[in-house]
Design a protein around this motif. Structure first.
Motif, mmCIF file in Angstrom:
data_model
loop_
_atom_site.group_PDB
_atom_site.id
_atom_site.type_symbol
_atom_site.label_atom_id
_atom_site.label_comp_id
_atom_site.label_asym_id
_atom_site.label_seq_id
_atom_site.Cartn_x
_atom_site.Cartn_y
_atom_site.Cartn_z
ATOM 1 N N ASP A 236 -8.454 -1.631 -3.930
ATOM 2 C CA ASP A 236 -8.922 -0.336 -3.472
ATOM 3 C C ASP A 236 -9.487 -0.516 -2.070
ATOM 4 O O ASP A 236 -10.463 -1.236 -1.869
ATOM 5 C CB ASP A 236 -10.012 0.178 -4.417
ATOM 6 N N PRO A 237 -8.872 0.148 -1.069
ATOM 7 C CA PRO A 237 -9.378 -0.026 0.287
ATOM 8 C C PRO A 237 -10.739 0.593 0.507
ATOM 9 O O PRO A 237 -11.426 0.269 1.462
ATOM 10 C CB PRO A 237 -8.319 0.673 1.146
ATOM 11 N N PHE A 238 -11.151 1.485 -0.393
ATOM 12 C CA PHE A 238 -12.430 2.149 -0.250
ATOM 13 C C PHE A 238 -13.233 2.023 -1.536
ATOM 14 O O PHE A 238 -13.509 3.017 -2.195
ATOM 15 C CB PHE A 238 -12.233 3.633 0.090
ATOM 16 N N PRO A 239 -13.606 0.809 -1.925
ATOM 17 C CA PRO A 239 -14.336 0.647 -3.181
ATOM 18 C C PRO A 239 -15.683 1.325 -3.141
ATOM 19 O O PRO A 239 -16.324 1.412 -2.098
ATOM 20 C CB PRO A 239 -14.487 -0.866 -3.314
ATOM 21 N N ILE B 18 4.502 -2.773 7.263
ATOM 22 C CA ILE B 18 3.248 -3.526 7.355
ATOM 23 C C ILE B 18 2.254 -2.792 8.251
ATOM 24 O O ILE B 18 1.065 -2.713 7.937
ATOM 25 C CB ILE B 18 3.507 -4.960 7.849
ATOM 26 N N LYS B 19 2.722 -2.212 9.354
ATOM 27 C CA LYS B 19 1.824 -1.458 10.242
ATOM 28 C C LYS B 19 1.210 -0.266 9.521
ATOM 29 O O LYS B 19 0.016 -0.009 9.632
ATOM 30 C CB LYS B 19 2.577 -0.975 11.478
ATOM 31 N N VAL B 20 2.033 0.461 8.781
ATOM 32 C CA VAL B 20 1.532 1.620 8.032
ATOM 33 C C VAL B 20 0.531 1.153 6.984
ATOM 34 O O VAL B 20 -0.555 1.715 6.845
ATOM 35 C CB VAL B 20 2.697 2.394 7.364
ATOM 36 N N ILE C 197 -4.958 -11.263 -1.002
ATOM 37 C CA ILE C 197 -5.831 -10.177 -1.457
ATOM 38 C C ILE C 197 -7.227 -10.346 -0.872
ATOM 39 O O ILE C 197 -7.826 -9.377 -0.383
ATOM 40 C CB ILE C 197 -5.858 -10.114 -2.998
ATOM 41 N N CYS C 198 -7.746 -11.563 -0.889
ATOM 42 C CA CYS C 198 -9.081 -11.811 -0.312
ATOM 43 C C CYS C 198 -9.110 -11.512 1.186
ATOM 44 O O CYS C 198 -10.059 -10.910 1.692
ATOM 45 C CB CYS C 198 -9.515 -13.249 -0.563
ATOM 46 N N ARG C 199 -8.080 -11.928 1.902
ATOM 47 C CA ARG C 199 -8.010 -11.667 3.349
ATOM 48 C C ARG C 199 -7.939 -10.164 3.646
ATOM 49 O O ARG C 199 -8.518 -9.690 4.610
ATOM 50 C CB ARG C 199 -6.776 -12.330 3.948
ATOM 51 N N MET C 200 -7.210 -9.454 2.813
ATOM 52 C CA MET C 200 -6.985 -8.035 3.061
ATOM 53 C C MET C 200 -8.223 -7.195 2.743
ATOM 54 O O MET C 200 -8.570 -6.291 3.483
ATOM 55 C CB MET C 200 -5.799 -7.559 2.221
ATOM 56 N N PHE D 285 -6.577 -0.811 5.219
ATOM 57 C CA PHE D 285 -7.511 -1.882 4.896
ATOM 58 C C PHE D 285 -8.170 -2.439 6.152
ATOM 59 O O PHE D 285 -7.620 -2.364 7.235
ATOM 60 C CB PHE D 285 -6.780 -3.013 4.159
ATOM 61 N N VAL D 286 -9.339 -3.030 5.972
ATOM 62 C CA VAL D 286 -10.074 -3.581 7.105
ATOM 63 C C VAL D 286 -9.663 -5.011 7.417
ATOM 64 O O VAL D 286 -9.815 -5.467 8.533
ATOM 65 C CB VAL D 286 -11.601 -3.527 6.856
ATOM 66 N N GLY D 287 -9.164 -5.735 6.441
ATOM 67 C CA GLY D 287 -8.814 -7.138 6.624
ATOM 68 C C GLY D 287 -7.365 -7.331 7.035
ATOM 69 O O GLY D 287 -6.653 -6.390 7.386
#
Length: 193
Positions: A188-191, A53-55, A132-135, A60-62
């Motif tokens: 996608d963490p970088f949309p 989870i840490k990795v 997904i929304c939180r993340m 992601f920002v969320g």
């Protein structure tokens, strides 16, 4: 990036190349391995859930915990509570590569079926949509502005026999038409804007 002393074992490398040969080069696999190895505690060869989870959260920002727990569960194919490098790479390949549709849908179903009983309940789907929304910190489309509304929308279309759960057969049948369900997992963490 990788070197002989930090490369995956030749057996692991061969197994990975047999499965993902058209997707990643040896150098890319070795680079992933270096990053994976750097995340391990001393003397460890696999990531427990907390380390995974840490990795995962670095991307992601969320808030990633809920989603990462599900990814971990699907990646941990032998169910030992740890993800080794082979499981990690195969999981990354299945989750992020253009595979045949059947493999991608099977992976997506396992993500949504949190308890592994062969069905997706509204609670399980809501949990994933909320995670997904939180993340990603992304807003849902206006027509389905909350995770609850989106869950209701998908159940209206996927639950063919109205038994308040979605079987794997229902999921695969409908997901071929409603690609949004798969798109929700391919975050996608970088949309691009």
């Amino acid at each position: 990036m990788g070197n002989k002393s930090s490369s995956p074992s030749p057996k692991t490398m061969k197994e990975l190349r047999d499965v993902i040969s058209h997707e990643y080069t040896n150098e890319e696999i070795e680079s992933w391995y270096d990053d994976f190895k750097a995340s391990l505690s001393k003397g460890e060869s696999a990531l427990p859930m907390e380390a995974f989870i840490k990795v995962y959260s670095k991307t992601f920002v969320g808030e990633t915990t809920r989603f990462a727990e599900q990814v971990f569960r699907v990646f941990d194919t032998n169910g030992n509570g740890r993800v080794d490098f082979k499981e990690f790479m195969l999981g990354m390949y299945v989750s992020g590569s253009p595979l045949d549709e059947e493999q991608k849908l099977d992976w997506a179903f396992r993500m949504y079926d949190r308890n592994g009983d062969g069905y997706i309940t509204k609670e399980e789907m809501l949990y994933m949509f909320d995670a997904i929304c939180r993340m990603t910190l992304t807003d849902l489309p206006a027509t389905h502005s909350t995770p609850e509304m989106l869950t209701d929308h998908f159940f209206e279309h996927f639950d063919e026999n109205n038994d308040e759960k979605i079987s794997k057969e229902e999921f695969i049948s409908k997901a071929r038409t409603y690609k949004e369900i798969i798109d929700m997992l391919e975050v996608d963490p970088f949309p691009e804007d």
